[in-house]
Write a protein that holds these residues in place. Structure first.
Motif, PDB file in Angstrom:
ATOM      1  N   PHE A 112       0.850  -1.198   0.000  1.00  0.00           N
ATOM      2  CA  PHE A 112       0.000   0.000   0.000  1.00  0.00           C
ATOM      3  C   PHE A 112       0.887   1.250   0.000  1.00  0.00           C
ATOM      4  N   CYS A 137      -0.600   4.704   1.112  1.00  0.00           N
ATOM      5  CA  CYS A 137      -1.313   4.784   2.385  1.00  0.00           C
ATOM      6  C   CYS A 137      -0.755   5.941   3.211  1.00  0.00           C
ATOM      7  N   ILE A 147      -3.991   8.122  10.032  1.00  0.00           N
ATOM      8  CA  ILE A 147      -4.079   8.184   8.574  1.00  0.00           C
ATOM      9  C   ILE A 147      -4.535   9.576   8.128  1.00  0.00           C
TER      10      ILE A 147
END
Length: 130
Positions: free
Chosen positions: A113, A116, A123
């Motif tokens: 990912f 990400c 996040i």
């Protein structure tokens, strides 16, 4: 992360925990069934105790059923305790395996990912939460 991409040690620890979890679940079911009988027998014993002055024989019969259920409950408790111990041990091995391979999992996550926004804490980047 696909299971087959996880480190082998973590896969093995998880599979061992799954097996222990199945045995533990089965022991819980058996224990619960016997415990239900134990509770029913205890209720019968208590009801018989209320009418003891008028029905001494009923009391004796219920007390015997209760005694047998208590013995069965004690016997059911032994494998349940063993299964719970095995489950706890397998869980701790799995948790330690997870800790041991955490840096490897971070690298694998970054590889799988790449876009990400996870920075190890959030996040949401610099977004301020109010």
């Amino acid at each position: 992360i696909p299971f087959e991409r996880l480190p082998v040690a973590l896969q093995k620890a998880y599979k061992a925990w799954e097996q222990a979890d199945e045995v533990y679940r089965q022991a819980c079911e058996v224990y619960q069934q016997v415990y239900n009988v134990y509770q029913q027998a205890d209720k019968a014993r208590q009801e018989a105790d209320e009418v003891y002055k008028r029905a001494d024989e009923v009391y004796k019969q219920a007390a015997e059923v209760f005694r047998q259920a208590a013995v069965a409950r004690q016997e059911a408790d032994k494998p349940w305790q063993q299964a719970e111990k095995a489950w706890q041990e397998a869980y701790m091995v799995w948790q330690q395996a997870l800790i041991d391979v955490w840096p490897e999992l971070d690298k694998l996550h970054a590889e799988l990912f790449p876009d990400c926004p996870w920075d190890g804490k959030t996040i949401f980047g610099n977004l301020e939460v109010k």
